[in-house]
Motif scaffolding. Structure first.
Motif, PDB file in Angstrom:
ATOM      1  N   HIS A 172       0.836  -1.205   0.000  1.00 11.28           N
ATOM      2  CA  HIS A 172       0.000   0.000   0.000  1.00 11.28           C
ATOM      3  C   HIS A 172       0.871   1.255   0.000  1.00 11.28           C
ATOM      4  CE1 HIS A 172      -4.089  -1.666   1.513  1.00 11.28           C
ATOM      5  NE2 HIS A 172      -3.475  -2.520   0.733  1.00 11.28           N
ATOM      6  N   ARG A 173       0.437   2.245  -0.758  1.00  8.05           N
ATOM      7  CA  ARG A 173       1.106   3.543  -0.727  1.00  8.05           C
ATOM      8  C   ARG A 173       0.619   4.310   0.503  1.00  8.05           C
ATOM      9  NH1 ARG A 173      -0.956   6.439  -5.429  1.00  8.05           N
ATOM     10  NH2 ARG A 173      -2.782   5.195  -4.895  1.00  8.05           N
ATOM     11  N   LEU A 174       1.552   4.670   1.355  1.00 12.90           N
ATOM     12  CA  LEU A 174       1.225   5.453   2.546  1.00 12.90           C
ATOM     13  C   LEU A 174       1.752   6.872   2.370  1.00 12.90           C
ATOM     14  CD1 LEU A 174       2.251   2.991   5.415  1.00 12.90           C
ATOM     15  CD2 LEU A 174       0.053   3.127   4.196  1.00 12.90           C
ATOM     16  N   LEU A 175       0.991   7.804   2.880  1.00 20.90           N
ATOM     17  CA  LEU A 175       1.479   9.180   2.963  1.00 20.90           C
ATOM     18  C   LEU A 175       1.590   9.505   4.443  1.00 20.90           C
ATOM     19  CD1 LEU A 175       0.198  12.058   0.751  1.00 20.90           C
ATOM     20  CD2 LEU A 175       0.937  12.416   3.083  1.00 20.90           C
ATOM     21  N   LYS A 176       2.757   9.968   4.874  1.00 25.45           N
ATOM     22  CA  LYS A 176       2.979  10.269   6.285  1.00 25.45           C
ATOM     23  C   LYS A 176       3.318  11.747   6.452  1.00 25.45           C
ATOM     24  CE  LYS A 176       4.106   5.643   7.715  1.00 25.45           C
ATOM     25  NZ  LYS A 176       4.777   4.831   8.718  1.00 25.45           N
ATOM     26  N   ALA A 177       2.886  12.303   7.566  1.00 24.43           N
ATOM     27  CA  ALA A 177       3.167  13.707   7.849  1.00 24.43           C
ATOM     28  C   ALA A 177       3.435  13.866   9.333  1.00 24.43           C
ATOM     29  CB  ALA A 177       1.991  14.585   7.430  1.00 24.43           C
ATOM     30  N   ASP A 178       4.527  14.537   9.677  1.00 26.38           N
ATOM     31  CA  ASP A 178       4.807  14.883  11.075  1.00 26.38           C
ATOM     32  C   ASP A 178       4.350  16.319  11.295  1.00 26.38           C
ATOM     33  OD1 ASP A 178       5.820  12.406  11.418  1.00 26.38           O
ATOM     34  OD2 ASP A 178       7.897  13.021  11.751  1.00 26.38           O
ATOM     35  N   VAL A 179       3.498  16.507  12.305  1.00 19.80           N
ATOM     36  CA  VAL A 179       2.857  17.804  12.533  1.00 19.80           C
ATOM     37  C   VAL A 179       2.955  18.171  14.009  1.00 19.80           C
ATOM     38  CG1 VAL A 179       1.204  17.368  10.664  1.00 19.80           C
ATOM     39  CG2 VAL A 179       0.546  16.829  13.014  1.00 19.80           C
ATOM     40  N   MET A 180       2.847  19.450  14.325  1.00 17.85           N
ATOM     41  CA  MET A 180       2.704  19.897  15.712  1.00 17.85           C
ATOM     42  C   MET A 180       1.206  20.033  15.951  1.00 17.85           C
ATOM     43  SD  MET A 180       5.882  19.897  16.533  1.00 17.85           S
ATOM     44  CE  MET A 180       5.621  20.315  18.247  1.00 17.85           C
ATOM     45  N   ARG A 181       0.652  19.058  16.710  1.00 14.30           N
ATOM     46  CA  ARG A 181      -0.800  18.922  16.834  1.00 14.30           C
ATOM     47  C   ARG A 181      -1.297  19.495  18.159  1.00 14.30           C
ATOM     48  NH1 ARG A 181      -4.819  15.713  19.183  1.00 14.30           N
ATOM     49  NH2 ARG A 181      -6.318  14.741  17.765  1.00 14.30           N
ATOM     50  N   PHE A 182      -2.263  20.407  18.059  1.00 18.91           N
ATOM     51  CA  PHE A 182      -2.978  20.923  19.237  1.00 18.91           C
ATOM     52  C   PHE A 182      -4.260  20.107  19.408  1.00 18.91           C
ATOM     53  CE2 PHE A 182      -0.546  24.585  17.802  1.00 18.91           C
ATOM     54  CZ  PHE A 182      -0.202  25.277  18.952  1.00 18.91           C
ATOM     55  N   ASP A 183      -4.577  19.700  20.651  1.00 21.13           N
ATOM     56  CA  ASP A 183      -5.870  19.052  20.893  1.00 21.13           C
ATOM     57  C   ASP A 183      -7.002  20.040  20.689  1.00 21.13           C
ATOM     58  OD1 ASP A 183      -4.543  16.739  21.478  1.00 21.13           O
ATOM     59  OD2 ASP A 183      -4.612  17.024  23.656  1.00 21.13           O
ATOM     60  N   GLU A 184      -6.753  21.310  21.066  1.00 23.21           N
ATOM     61  CA  GLU A 184      -7.708  22.395  20.804  1.00 23.21           C
ATOM     62  C   GLU A 184      -6.931  23.542  20.191  1.00 23.21           C
ATOM     63  OE1 GLU A 184      -9.844  23.755  24.208  1.00 23.21           O
ATOM     64  OE2 GLU A 184     -11.180  22.026  24.238  1.00 23.21           O
ATOM     65  N   ALA A 185      -7.594  24.279  19.289  1.00 27.45           N
ATOM     66  CA  ALA A 185      -6.905  25.405  18.671  1.00 27.45           C
ATOM     67  C   ALA A 185      -6.575  26.458  19.727  1.00 27.45           C
ATOM     68  CB  ALA A 185      -7.782  26.016  17.584  1.00 27.45           C
ATOM     69  N   PRO A 186      -5.339  26.969  19.726  1.00 25.48           N
ATOM     70  CA  PRO A 186      -5.013  28.062  20.637  1.00 25.48           C
ATOM     71  C   PRO A 186      -5.461  29.390  20.039  1.00 25.48           C
ATOM     72  CG  PRO A 186      -3.111  27.520  19.336  1.00 25.48           C
ATOM     73  CD  PRO A 186      -4.212  26.592  18.879  1.00 25.48           C
ATOM     74  N   LEU A 187      -5.500  30.408  20.838  1.00 30.79           N
ATOM     75  CA  LEU A 187      -5.655  31.807  20.396  1.00 30.79           C
ATOM     76  C   LEU A 187      -7.051  32.176  19.918  1.00 30.79           C
ATOM     77  CD1 LEU A 187      -2.317  32.121  18.328  1.00 30.79           C
ATOM     78  CD2 LEU A 187      -2.687  32.750  20.708  1.00 30.79           C
TER      79      LEU A 187
END
Ligand SMILES: [Fe+2]
Length: 477
Positions: free
Chosen positions: A293-308
């Motif tokens: 299977h072709r996988l696409l992976k992304a490393d992100v800085m994830r907030f559980d809730e949006a700040p600001l």
């Protein structure tokens, strides 16, 4: 630290400064690496006329550049002279309210064109330098002087908003870009396209996302584009009824659109996941798993809730949940499910992830970001993190308590050095002394601390993003 109000009313790392300056010879502690020749240029909000209650994101952009050349370090800062900035300078006072809208729409002092505030990033492409925000056109900057050349529509081929986080494909030299609210304020339309290596617009298309979202960043891989549509939503109805124009609506869930780079916009496929918010991608890439299977992976800085930003009814979100951590997203392009996986990679709170940009869109083994001191919460970023995924190691280095770090920018030791071999540059605010330093660290050895420290006599506001311009230097008198 509360970023939701103007820093001028709330002293802190983002508090603006009121001057432009040149400093041709800055003191240097330690030894600047011989191969580190060029200019670090950074951008951030620095309102010319602070407005009570204005959002951090609405401040005028100010550029700060430090040139390193043969052991000498020099500095210049300049506001980005947008149409709005020039009109306010001529008027001698603010023409815009805390929402960033004209105080008096009939005021003849207002500029004919809205060029935004150009306060988020500054990025080179095709021999030119652009100050970027995300709701307007790029503003071209003279890299040698930081003088503003003006808004750039690339011969009329580019209209509407242009992201502060376009991505340069290291293989082709193309710059991939997008813009949200592309059909007008709070519309779910997203534009996207490509500037070729010579700076010509070669593609510009649109699609309609599942809902109107503030899309701050996106990602490219070798063959795909990845658009995060996350539930920090925009609403004209809310704006017109006095409710928050931008608000956190987690019940909508997270959507991520994936489009093959050579496919028409209509081929976009939407994946769904648990609600979260992401300002910044570290990187994305493609893999093939054991099933083929072709996988696409992304490393992100994830907030559980949006700040600001608040909930749609104006209630504040939970600040304890408005903290970002490094998370890996996985999309199975050959699977039947439209769900995507989210896997935590670290419990350190952090932001402003960067990689060795020569690996944009390809599997990377080194990533860096600014982090907080403890695993949970805190005020500002006091440390730097290095993830070495090949060796499975994580290194951190922290400033003395109370000092603050900006986004780290990686500089390769030579154009063909192995991935991650080079230096990490970050501005440090010395809170007690009310001034800043540029820190130069060995990107593979953060724990040893700075190799060199360039000392400024004033404080550089925390700001957002910056770029290294190799071999290009400030022209100071
Ligand atoms: Fe950003």
């Amino acid at each position: 630290m509360n970023l939701s109000t103007n820093p001028a009313q709330r002293p802190g790392p983002y508090a603006p400064i009121s001057f432009e300056a040149d400093s041709p010879f800055l003191p240097v502690q330690g030894e600047l690496p011989e191969g580190l020749q060029g200019t670090l240029v950074r951008n951030g909000p620095n309102p010319q006329f602070p407005q009570q209650g204005a959002h951090l994101f609405s401040g005028d952009g100010m550029l700060h550049a430090i040139s390193l050349q043969a052991g000498r370090a020099s500095y210049r800062n300049r506001w980005v002279r947008t149409a709005g900035w020039r009109a306010e300078r001529a008027a001698g006072h603010s023409l815009y309210n805390a929402m960033g809208l004209p105080i008096d729409p009939a005021d003849p002092a207002l500029p004919a064109l809205d060029e935004g505030v150009a306060n988020t990033h500054v990025l080179p492409h095709a021999g030119r330098l652009f100050a970027l925000e995300e709701a307007h056109l790029p503003i071209e900057i003279d890299a040698a002087t930081l003088a503003t050349r003006g808004a750039c529509d690339f011969g009329g081929r580019l209209r509407g908003p242009f992201t502060a986080h376009p991505k340069t494909d290291p293989a082709t030299g193309e710059l991939h870009f997008f813009g949200y609210s592309a059909a007008g304020h709070f519309t779910p339309d997203i534009s996207f396209g490509t500037l070729d290596a010579q700076g010509q617009v070669t593609r510009c298309e649109r699609f309609v996302a599942p809902y109107s979202s503030m899309v701050h960043d996106f990602a490219i891989t070798e063959h795909h584009l990845l658009f995060p549509v996350l539930p920090l939503t925009g609403s004209m109805a809310r704006a017109q009824s006095g409710l928050p124009p931008w608000a956190w609506e987690p019940e909508l869930g997270a959507r991520v659109g994936i489009l093959p780079r050579n496919a028409p916009a209509g081929d976009i496929r939407w994946f769904e996941g648990e609600a979260c918010y992401v300002f910044h991608f570290m990187n994305a890439w493609e893999e093939i798993d054991a099933r083929g299977h072709r996988l696409l992976k992304a490393d992100v800085m994830r907030f559980d809730e949006a700040p600001l930003f608040p909930f749609a009814d104006g209630r504040p979100t939970d600040r304890q949940r408005a903290v970002a951590r490094l998370v890996r997203w996985t999309f199975d392009l050959d699977g039947k499910s439209d769900a995507f996986a989210q896997e935590p990679l670290d419990d350190l709170a952090g932001e402003f992830p960067r990689i060795d940009d020569r690996f944009t869109g390809r599997a990377h083994h080194h990533g860096w970001y600014a982090c907080q001191r403890e695993a949970v919460g805190g005020a500002g970023y006091e440390g730097l993190v290095h993830h070495d995924t090949q060796r499975g190691r994580r290194a951190t280095w922290h400033l003395p308590p109370g000092d603050r770090l900006s986004e780290p920018v990686f500089v390769p030791r030579t154009p063909d050095a192995p991935e991650g071999e080079g230096w990490l540059l970050s501005m440090a605010q010395r809170t007690q002394e009310g001034r800043s330093d540029l820190l130069v660290l060995d990107a593979q050895d953060l724990a040893s601390g700075p190799l060199a420290t360039v000392q400024l006599s004033h404080r550089v506001p925390a700001g957002f993003h910056g770029s290294w311009l190799p071999g290009r230097f400030l022209h100071l008198d």
